[in-house]
Design a protein around this motif. Sequence first.
Motif, PDB file in Angstrom:
ATOM      1  N   ILE A   4      13.132  40.306  -1.600  1.00 10.10           N
ATOM      2  CA  ILE A   4      11.807  40.683  -2.089  1.00 10.10           C
ATOM      3  C   ILE A   4      11.789  42.148  -2.557  1.00 10.10           C
ATOM      4  O   ILE A   4      11.128  42.490  -3.537  1.00 10.10           O
ATOM      5  CB  ILE A   4      10.717  40.392  -1.018  1.00 10.10           C
ATOM      6  N   ASP A   5      12.557  43.003  -1.881  1.00  6.45           N
ATOM      7  CA  ASP A   5      12.629  44.416  -2.273  1.00  6.45           C
ATOM      8  C   ASP A   5      13.369  44.577  -3.598  1.00  6.45           C
ATOM      9  O   ASP A   5      12.992  45.398  -4.441  1.00  6.45           O
ATOM     10  CB  ASP A   5      13.326  45.240  -1.187  1.00  6.45           C
ATOM     11  N   LEU A   6      14.446  43.788  -3.766  1.00  5.67           N
ATOM     12  CA  LEU A   6      15.210  43.862  -5.017  1.00  5.67           C
ATOM     13  C   LEU A   6      14.343  43.388  -6.185  1.00  5.67           C
ATOM     14  O   LEU A   6      14.367  43.969  -7.279  1.00  5.67           O
ATOM     15  CB  LEU A   6      16.473  42.991  -4.889  1.00  5.67           C
ATOM     16  N   ILE A   7      13.553  42.349  -5.921  1.00  4.13           N
ATOM     17  CA  ILE A   7      12.640  41.827  -6.949  1.00  4.13           C
ATOM     18  C   ILE A   7      11.588  42.872  -7.306  1.00  4.13           C
ATOM     19  O   ILE A   7      11.256  43.070  -8.475  1.00  4.13           O
ATOM     20  CB  ILE A   7      11.997  40.510  -6.455  1.00  4.13           C
ATOM     21  N   ASP A   8      11.100  43.572  -6.320  1.00  3.29           N
ATOM     22  CA  ASP A   8      10.108  44.623  -6.560  1.00  3.29           C
ATOM     23  C   ASP A   8      10.695  45.730  -7.441  1.00  3.29           C
ATOM     24  O   ASP A   8      10.022  46.245  -8.338  1.00  3.29           O
ATOM     25  CB  ASP A   8       9.649  45.188  -5.212  1.00  3.29           C
ATOM     26  N   GLU A   9      11.962  46.055  -7.210  1.00  3.27           N
ATOM     27  CA  GLU A   9      12.614  47.095  -8.028  1.00  3.27           C
ATOM     28  C   GLU A   9      12.765  46.618  -9.473  1.00  3.27           C
ATOM     29  O   GLU A   9      12.613  47.394 -10.420  1.00  3.27           O
ATOM     30  CB  GLU A   9      13.987  47.456  -7.434  1.00  3.27           C
ATOM     31  N   ALA A  10      13.071  45.331  -9.655  1.00  6.50           N
ATOM     32  CA  ALA A  10      13.188  44.780 -11.009  1.00  6.50           C
ATOM     33  C   ALA A  10      11.832  44.837 -11.728  1.00  6.50           C
ATOM     34  O   ALA A  10      11.758  45.174 -12.911  1.00  6.50           O
ATOM     35  CB  ALA A  10      13.706  43.342 -10.944  1.00  6.50           C
ATOM     36  N   LYS A  11      10.780  44.538 -10.998  1.00  6.00           N
ATOM     37  CA  LYS A  11       9.432  44.575 -11.595  1.00  6.00           C
ATOM     38  C   LYS A  11       9.064  46.003 -12.006  1.00  6.00           C
ATOM     39  O   LYS A  11       8.479  46.224 -13.069  1.00  6.00           O
ATOM     40  CB  LYS A  11       8.400  44.020 -10.609  1.00  6.00           C
ATOM     41  N   GLN A  12       9.413  46.957 -11.163  1.00  8.63           N
ATOM     42  CA  GLN A  12       9.126  48.361 -11.508  1.00  8.63           C
ATOM     43  C   GLN A  12       9.917  48.783 -12.742  1.00  8.63           C
ATOM     44  O   GLN A  12       9.411  49.504 -13.604  1.00  8.63           O
ATOM     45  CB  GLN A  12       9.460  49.272 -10.335  1.00  8.63           C
ATOM     46  N   ALA A  13      11.168  48.324 -12.830  1.00  9.80           N
ATOM     47  CA  ALA A  13      12.005  48.659 -13.990  1.00  9.80           C
ATOM     48  C   ALA A  13      11.441  48.031 -15.261  1.00  9.80           C
ATOM     49  O   ALA A  13      11.508  48.622 -16.349  1.00  9.80           O
ATOM     50  CB  ALA A  13      13.443  48.198 -13.749  1.00  9.80           C
ATOM     51  N   MET A  14      10.882  46.834 -15.130  1.00 11.07           N
ATOM     52  CA  MET A  14      10.302  46.152 -16.293  1.00 11.07           C
ATOM     53  C   MET A  14       9.195  47.002 -16.930  1.00 11.07           C
ATOM     54  O   MET A  14       9.017  46.997 -18.150  1.00 11.07           O
ATOM     55  CB  MET A  14       9.756  44.784 -15.874  1.00 11.07           C
ATOM     56  N   ALA A  15       8.487  47.736 -16.101  1.00 12.50           N
ATOM     57  CA  ALA A  15       7.377  48.565 -16.598  1.00 12.50           C
ATOM     58  C   ALA A  15       7.881  49.704 -17.487  1.00 12.50           C
ATOM     59  O   ALA A  15       7.106  50.283 -18.249  1.00 12.50           O
ATOM     60  CB  ALA A  15       6.582  49.116 -15.420  1.00 12.50           C
ATOM     61  N   THR A  16       9.180  50.026 -17.407  1.00 15.48           N
ATOM     62  CA  THR A  16       9.729  51.108 -18.227  1.00 15.48           C
ATOM     63  C   THR A  16      10.403  50.583 -19.493  1.00 15.48           C
ATOM     64  O   THR A  16      10.992  51.358 -20.257  1.00 15.48           O
ATOM     65  CB  THR A  16      10.757  51.951 -17.427  1.00 15.48           C
ATOM     66  N   ALA A  17      10.340  49.278 -19.720  1.00 17.59           N
ATOM     67  CA  ALA A  17      11.019  48.680 -20.885  1.00 17.59           C
ATOM     68  C   ALA A  17      10.583  49.350 -22.188  1.00 17.59           C
ATOM     69  O   ALA A  17       9.397  49.670 -22.369  1.00 17.59           O
ATOM     70  CB  ALA A  17      10.719  47.188 -20.951  1.00 17.59           C
ATOM     71  N   TYR A  18      11.565  49.550 -23.052  1.00 20.99           N
ATOM     72  CA  TYR A  18      11.260  50.057 -24.397  1.00 20.99           C
ATOM     73  C   TYR A  18      11.470  48.867 -25.340  1.00 20.99           C
ATOM     74  O   TYR A  18      12.597  48.546 -25.720  1.00 20.99           O
ATOM     75  CB  TYR A  18      12.193  51.223 -24.762  1.00 20.99           C
ATOM     76  N   ALA A  19      10.385  48.173 -25.643  1.00 19.81           N
ATOM     77  CA  ALA A  19      10.478  46.926 -26.414  1.00 19.81           C
ATOM     78  C   ALA A  19       9.385  46.861 -27.487  1.00 19.81           C
ATOM     79  O   ALA A  19       8.580  45.926 -27.505  1.00 19.81           O
ATOM     80  CB  ALA A  19      10.398  45.736 -25.467  1.00 19.81           C
ATOM     81  N   PRO A  20       9.347  47.860 -28.398  1.00 19.11           N
ATOM     82  CA  PRO A  20       8.266  47.881 -29.399  1.00 19.11           C
ATOM     83  C   PRO A  20       8.399  46.793 -30.458  1.00 19.11           C
ATOM     84  O   PRO A  20       7.428  46.503 -31.161  1.00 19.11           O
ATOM     85  CB  PRO A  20       8.396  49.275 -30.021  1.00 19.11           C
ATOM     86  N   TYR A  21       9.574  46.183 -30.592  1.00 18.85           N
ATOM     87  CA  TYR A  21       9.799  45.209 -31.677  1.00 18.85           C
ATOM     88  C   TYR A  21       9.522  43.780 -31.223  1.00 18.85           C
ATOM     89  O   TYR A  21       8.865  43.018 -31.926  1.00 18.85           O
ATOM     90  CB  TYR A  21      11.214  45.371 -32.247  1.00 18.85           C
ATOM     91  N   SER A  22       9.997  43.431 -30.040  1.00 18.45           N
ATOM     92  CA  SER A  22       9.761  42.064 -29.549  1.00 18.45           C
ATOM     93  C   SER A  22       8.542  41.979 -28.644  1.00 18.45           C
ATOM     94  O   SER A  22       7.946  40.910 -28.498  1.00 18.45           O
ATOM     95  CB  SER A  22      10.983  41.569 -28.772  1.00 18.45           C
ATOM     96  N   GLY A  23       8.197  43.084 -28.008  1.00 20.50           N
ATOM     97  CA  GLY A  23       7.124  43.041 -27.021  1.00 20.50           C
ATOM     98  C   GLY A  23       7.538  42.341 -25.739  1.00 20.50           C
ATOM     99  O   GLY A  23       6.750  42.192 -24.809  1.00 20.50           O
ATOM    100  N   PHE A  24       8.804  41.914 -25.660  1.00 20.69           N
ATOM    101  CA  PHE A  24       9.298  41.201 -24.478  1.00 20.69           C
ATOM    102  C   PHE A  24       9.931  42.224 -23.531  1.00 20.69           C
ATOM    103  O   PHE A  24      10.977  42.811 -23.847  1.00 20.69           O
ATOM    104  CB  PHE A  24      10.312  40.133 -24.890  1.00 20.69           C
TER     105      PHE A  24
END
Length: 130
Positions: A4-24
């Motif tokens: 659950i902690d590893l998943i939380d870290e992945a979710k936090q990292a997702m918030a920093t995504a640089y995805a202006p072209y796909s939005g994904f």
Amino acid sequence: MEHIDLIDEAKQAMATAYAPYSGFQVGAALLCADGTVYTGCNMENAAYSPTLCAERTAFAKAVSEGRRDFTAMAVCGGKNGVISGICTPCGVCRQVMAEFCREDFQILLVTPEGYEKRTLGQLLPESFLL
Ligand code: THU
């Protein structure tokens, strides 16, 4: 470390995504055998092909810091950062995992309710290795 902690870290990292072209937006958290965690997000580019997936960002950070022994990775992703289903690693990322991880490497695919588990052997059987 709890999954659950590893998943939380992945979710936090997702918030920093640089995805202006796909939005994904994608986030990944890589657990090393010594307990350290390296996160990554996807990093897109106007020329498209230099785009880096979240998983490979995390591996590049870890390997460049001298890590070689990995046990698990959590991955999450979704349009505009909304997780509506699992985000499975692309073929290139699976091959990079195979370079550093055994077939029992755990891949935790985040869902809206929790996560699904796969092994690298399931996602990339009979991978190419020298
Ligand atoms: N992407 C990842 O970061 N990881 C995956 O496993 C699949 C795809 C990224 C690449 C691109 O920035 C966006 O998601 C859409 O393909």
